[in-house]
Design a protein around this motif. Structure first.
Motif, PDB file in Angstrom:
ATOM      1  N   HIS A   1       0.816  -1.219   0.000  1.00 47.50           N
ATOM      2  CA  HIS A   1       0.000   0.000   0.000  1.00 47.50           C
ATOM      3  C   HIS A   1       0.850   1.269   0.000  1.00 47.50           C
ATOM      4  O   HIS A   1       0.327   2.352  -0.298  1.00 47.50           O
ATOM      5  CB  HIS A   1      -0.915   0.021   1.220  1.00 47.50           C
ATOM      6  CG  HIS A   1      -2.007  -1.003   1.163  1.00 47.50           C
ATOM      7  ND1 HIS A   1      -3.009  -1.081   2.110  1.00 47.50           N
ATOM      8  CD2 HIS A   1      -2.262  -2.003   0.281  1.00 47.50           C
ATOM      9  CE1 HIS A   1      -3.825  -2.081   1.808  1.00 47.50           C
ATOM     10  NE2 HIS A   1      -3.384  -2.656   0.705  1.00 47.50           N
ATOM     11  N   SER A   2       2.139   1.151   0.330  1.00 48.17           N
ATOM     12  CA  SER A   2       2.988   2.339   0.484  1.00 48.17           C
ATOM     13  C   SER A   2       3.761   2.705  -0.779  1.00 48.17           C
ATOM     14  O   SER A   2       4.566   3.635  -0.763  1.00 48.17           O
ATOM     15  CB  SER A   2       3.998   2.109   1.627  1.00 48.17           C
ATOM     16  OG  SER A   2       3.332   1.847   2.842  1.00 48.17           O
TER      17      SER A   2
ATOM     18  N   THR B   1      -3.124  -3.026  -4.347  1.00 48.99           N
ATOM     19  CA  THR B   1      -4.088  -3.691  -3.483  1.00 48.99           C
ATOM     20  C   THR B   1      -4.185  -5.153  -3.895  1.00 48.99           C
ATOM     21  O   THR B   1      -4.380  -5.457  -5.069  1.00 48.99           O
ATOM     22  CB  THR B   1      -5.481  -3.027  -3.594  1.00 48.99           C
ATOM     23  OG1 THR B   1      -5.371  -1.676  -3.158  1.00 48.99           O
ATOM     24  CG2 THR B   1      -6.501  -3.751  -2.732  1.00 48.99           C
ATOM     25  N   HIS B   2      -4.023  -6.037  -2.937  1.00 52.98           N
ATOM     26  CA  HIS B   2      -3.967  -7.475  -3.236  1.00 52.98           C
ATOM     27  C   HIS B   2      -5.316  -7.995  -3.703  1.00 52.98           C
ATOM     28  O   HIS B   2      -5.417  -8.734  -4.677  1.00 52.98           O
ATOM     29  CB  HIS B   2      -3.488  -8.235  -1.995  1.00 52.98           C
ATOM     30  CG  HIS B   2      -3.131  -9.658  -2.265  1.00 52.98           C
ATOM     31  ND1 HIS B   2      -4.087 -10.640  -2.473  1.00 52.98           N
ATOM     32  CD2 HIS B   2      -1.925 -10.273  -2.363  1.00 52.98           C
ATOM     33  CE1 HIS B   2      -3.472 -11.794  -2.691  1.00 52.98           C
ATOM     34  NE2 HIS B   2      -2.170 -11.603  -2.631  1.00 52.98           N
TER      35      HIS B   2
ATOM     36  N   TYR C   1     -14.615   0.488  -4.398  1.00 52.27           N
ATOM     37  CA  TYR C   1     -13.935   0.248  -3.125  1.00 52.27           C
ATOM     38  C   TYR C   1     -12.476   0.633  -3.221  1.00 52.27           C
ATOM     39  O   TYR C   1     -11.935   0.868  -4.301  1.00 52.27           O
ATOM     40  CB  TYR C   1     -14.090  -1.207  -2.684  1.00 52.27           C
ATOM     41  CG  TYR C   1     -13.694  -2.246  -3.717  1.00 52.27           C
ATOM     42  CD1 TYR C   1     -12.373  -2.646  -3.875  1.00 52.27           C
ATOM     43  CD2 TYR C   1     -14.662  -2.844  -4.523  1.00 52.27           C
ATOM     44  CE1 TYR C   1     -12.022  -3.607  -4.805  1.00 52.27           C
ATOM     45  CE2 TYR C   1     -14.322  -3.805  -5.461  1.00 52.27           C
ATOM     46  CZ  TYR C   1     -12.994  -4.187  -5.595  1.00 52.27           C
ATOM     47  OH  TYR C   1     -12.659  -5.136  -6.524  1.00 52.27           O
ATOM     48  N   THR C   2     -11.835   0.707  -2.058  1.00 51.83           N
ATOM     49  CA  THR C   2     -10.442   1.138  -1.968  1.00 51.83           C
ATOM     50  C   THR C   2      -9.581  -0.002  -1.443  1.00 51.83           C
ATOM     51  O   THR C   2     -10.050  -1.124  -1.250  1.00 51.83           O
ATOM     52  CB  THR C   2     -10.312   2.347  -1.022  1.00 51.83           C
ATOM     53  OG1 THR C   2     -10.571   1.895   0.307  1.00 51.83           O
ATOM     54  CG2 THR C   2     -11.292   3.443  -1.406  1.00 51.83           C
ATOM     55  N   SER C   3      -8.321   0.325  -1.169  1.00 52.05           N
ATOM     56  CA  SER C   3      -7.405  -0.686  -0.635  1.00 52.05           C
ATOM     57  C   SER C   3      -7.789  -1.129   0.768  1.00 52.05           C
ATOM     58  O   SER C   3      -7.194  -2.060   1.314  1.00 52.05           O
ATOM     59  CB  SER C   3      -5.972  -0.140  -0.628  1.00 52.05           C
ATOM     60  OG  SER C   3      -5.900   1.034   0.151  1.00 52.05           O
TER      61      SER C   3
ATOM     62  N   LYS D   1      -4.479  -4.979  -7.974  1.00 55.87           N
ATOM     63  CA  LYS D   1      -4.688  -3.778  -8.787  1.00 55.87           C
ATOM     64  C   LYS D   1      -3.909  -2.625  -8.178  1.00 55.87           C
ATOM     65  O   LYS D   1      -3.675  -2.585  -6.979  1.00 55.87           O
ATOM     66  CB  LYS D   1      -6.179  -3.400  -8.839  1.00 55.87           C
ATOM     67  CG  LYS D   1      -7.030  -4.339  -9.671  1.00 55.87           C
ATOM     68  CD  LYS D   1      -6.780  -4.150 -11.149  1.00 55.87           C
ATOM     69  CE  LYS D   1      -7.663  -5.062 -11.988  1.00 55.87           C
ATOM     70  NZ  LYS D   1      -7.402  -4.924 -13.428  1.00 55.87           N
ATOM     71  N   SER D   2      -3.538  -1.678  -9.022  1.00 56.72           N
ATOM     72  CA  SER D   2      -2.836  -0.481  -8.559  1.00 56.72           C
ATOM     73  C   SER D   2      -3.810   0.682  -8.489  1.00 56.72           C
ATOM     74  O   SER D   2      -4.563   0.932  -9.419  1.00 56.72           O
ATOM     75  CB  SER D   2      -1.687  -0.123  -9.507  1.00 56.72           C
ATOM     76  OG  SER D   2      -0.705  -1.126  -9.489  1.00 56.72           O
TER      77      SER D   2
END
Length: 667
Positions: free
Chosen positions: A128-129, A135-136, A196-198, A166-167
């Motif tokens: 995530h950084s 995001t897995h 949705y987000t990470s 996905k990135s």
């Protein structure tokens, strides 16, 4: 089926197709071995497909190459293209996945559970950084492996399987609404197919942690309680939260405190409660989760002792590889050395030397050495049989002059068409045009034990069973190989058209076959004809191999080669072959320039290494795009770093995947 028939060779790696380790979102994982380091590896054969979940076949490779290495993310060793499949090669995890570890080392102390949670969190935080956060989207116990290698003091977590990753920015909503992931660990927003987000990774990670705490009760890593499972209420937590929100009911209690919980477990459960809340905006970031777990972990004065290491398993494929290496050396020497006894003695000496080293290493003395020799005896017998065998030919002797054919020898092809046809079975095959070379003389260009490639004065080459040839002695007539009549026949077949065709196409041109099937069928008459298998090459790119008899011989990226009427081919435009936007997985050509020019271009761009000259004019797959106009390309399973100026794009990886998908579905 013999095990040796199920071993796939991928450069320095060997993969045992009979030893399946598991299956991911886009492929099957097999056990393999790195023959250079003599260590085990895991090899994932990527299934070329697109799914409704929004993943794609090469997403895992993209993600693994875009993320810098981390102790808790599976290490990418290499990737290969072989047999119409992409292969991802990673380090081998000898403890299996998280669930297998808990079952094999039960009971796992709470402090060890927290230690493993912290490693999982560190891996997710690393993803995530990134400048382009990854995001897995499919975190689950099966995708969390553990490695306990020779140099590891304690088991190490390795997050793996990025097939659905996905990135996107961690704070931004994905422009997608796919139900990606495994239902048991999916968030409410994934079930509702909303953006949705990470934070979906945070939710999944929290459920995994809950399952780790509940393992002793449930005997599996599931985010549920035994009473719910016994009552038939094993509904995915994310779906429970979504249903409650839609119905206006109070949310279910996903994290329950137990009287038996110790201080450490109580604190961890409080962190999990924050991670699995319904509102994604209220979930902590992965960095915050890591910091909270580190705070709890710092309270542990002493970790429990590590479990015993898994028993080392013998690597069977290594012995097979060593045997193949000896066999290859033997084959190299076979053409230059006719003395079977001397060759056998060389092999024997090598085998004895290996056994002597092993006996000394094991300190087994004379008894151990003799036992080793006895083990090798049967292998040596097989080698000797192979040396003295008559291969698949039992219909005559080849120990005379034909067996001694060498490069440069002049030979004459037998006149008997039926005899030559029969001899060509399994020795290069028969082509109808070969009948025009019956009784014709030519020169041997190369030779193996049973086969010779003969070049004729018109430039044509054919591969023959050596029994179809007669060696011409030095004192025989040395007139031209083709008489006037034969030359006129060849010219009438279309050789005079080559000059015109070469004006349109030349070797290494990038071309595309027309996608109009009926037109191609019509135009192929008299130009090699039509084969139903040609359908797989319609609209596909390839490289011109040569121009012959007025036809253009093209090697297509799907692996097929056809002789084609030049009118069915479309030459690629210059902008289609540019190298400005090269990516990992692209199919490229190393430009066929002179070695001198290539050496100049390689200065300050990776340099020059012995053997690179053999790659000029050959195709390969981009392994990595490096700074400073450098590209790492694998050619014939050998990776080199090239100046980008030496690279010509043949086709993008996306096009390659589509071509292979079409071929795969047809076969």
């Amino acid at each position: 089926m013999a095990e040796s028939q199920c071993v796939v060779k991928l450069g320095r790696y060997r993969v045992n197709m009979l030893d399946k380790l598991g299956q991911g979102a886009f492929g099957v994982v097999y056990r393999g071995v790195d023959t250079k380091t003599e260590t085990q590896i895991a090899a994932k054969q990527i299934e070329l497909k697109e799914t409704p979940e929004g993943g794609d076949a090469l997403a895992e490779l993209k993600a693994m190459q875009s993320v810098p290495s981390h102790d808790n993310i599976i290490k990418l060793l290499d990737f290969q293209y072989h047999g119409n499949s992409y292969w991802i090669l990673v380090e081998y995890c000898d403890c299996g996945d998280l669930t297998a570890y808990f079952k094999n080392y039960t009971p796992v102390p709470d402090a060890t559970k927290l230690e493993l949670m912290l490693q999982v969190s560190a891996a997710v935080n690393h993803l995530h950084s990134q400048p382009e956060p990854v995001t897995h989207r499919d975190l689950k116990p099966q995708n969390i492996m553990l490695r306990y290698g020779a140099t590891d003091d304690r088991p190490v977590v390795k997050v793996t399987d990025f097939g659905l990753s996905k990135s996107a920015d961690t704070g931004k909503t994905f422009l997608m609404n796919t139900v990606a992931g495994t239902p048991c660990f999916m968030s409410p927003e994934q079930f509702s197919q909303e953006g949705y987000t990470s934070s979906v990774d945070i939710f999944a990670m929290g459920l995994i942690f809950l399952g780790m705490i509940n393992f002793d009760e449930v005997q599996d890593i599931l985010p549920m309680y035994k009473e719910d499972i016994d009552a038939g209420m094993a509904i995915p937590p994310g779906l429970q939260l979504l249903n409650a929100a839609k119905s206006g009911l109070d949310p279910p209690v996903l994290v329950r405190q137990r009287a038996s919980d110790g201080t450490l477990v109580e604190q961890v459960k409080k962190v999990i409660e924050k991670m699995v809340c319904f509102d994604k905006s209220n979930r902590p970031l992965s960095k915050e989760v890591t910091e909270m777990l580190q705070g709890i972990f710092s309270q542990i004065s002493k970790l429990p002792p590590p479990p015993p290491k898994p028993k080392a398993e013998p690597i069977a494929m290594l012995e097979q590889h060593r045997a193949e290496t000896r066999s290859d050396e033997m084959s190299k020497n076979a053409g230059a050395e006719d003395d079977v006894t001397a060759l056998a003695l060389k092999v024997t000496k090598q085998v004895v030397h290996e056994d002597l080293e092993r006996a000394i290493r094991e300190d087994s003395g004379a008894v151990g050495f003799l036992r080793a020799l006895e083990e090798r005896n049967s292998q040596l017998d097989e080698i000797l049989k192979q040396i003295t065998s008559d291969d698949s030919d039992d219909d005559g002797d080849t120990d005379g002059d034909l067996a001694k054919l060498q490069k440069g020898d002049r030979v004459e092809v037998d006149l008997d068409e039926e005899k030559v046809k029969k001899l060509q079975v399994n020795h290069g095959g028969w082509n109808t045009r070969m009948k025009h070379y019956l009784g014709v003389k030519g020169k041997v260009e190369s030779k193996t034990r049973r086969r010779a490639v003969v070049r004729f004065t018109d430039g044509q080459r054919w591969s023959y069973n050596i029994k179809a040839l007669r060696k011409i002695e030095a004192d025989e007539d040395t007139s031209e190989d083709l008489d006037d009549f034969q030359k006129s026949v060849l010219l009438s077949m279309g050789k005079h058209r080559d000059v015109a065709v070469e004006g349109l196409f030349k070797k290494y041109d990038i071309v595309k076959l027309s996608d109009e099937e009926e037109i191609v069928k019509l135009l192929q008459e008299g130009h090699g004809g039509w084969n139903e298998r040609m359908k797989l090459s319609l609209g596909v790119k390839g490289l011109v191999n040569r121009v012959e008899f007025g036809n253009v011989r093209v090697e297509f990226v799907n692996g097929d080669t056809w002789a084609l009427n030049p009118e069915v081919l479309i030459k690629a435009e210059e902008e289609e072959t540019g190298n400005d936007d090269l990516e990992t997985g692209d199919f490229v050509l190393i430009r066929p320039v002179s070695e001198q020019e290539a050496r100049l271009l390689q200065q300050d761009h990776g340099g020059w290494a012995a053997g690179m000259e053999k790659s000029l004019g050959h195709t390969g797959v981009v392994k990595d795009v490096l700074p400073g106009s450098k590209v790492k390309v694998e050619v014939s399973q050998q990776p080199w770093v090239y100046n980008k100026s030496l690279i010509t794009l043949v086709c993008k990886k996306e096009e390659m995947v589509r071509v292979l998908l079409r071929r795969q579905s047809a076969l």
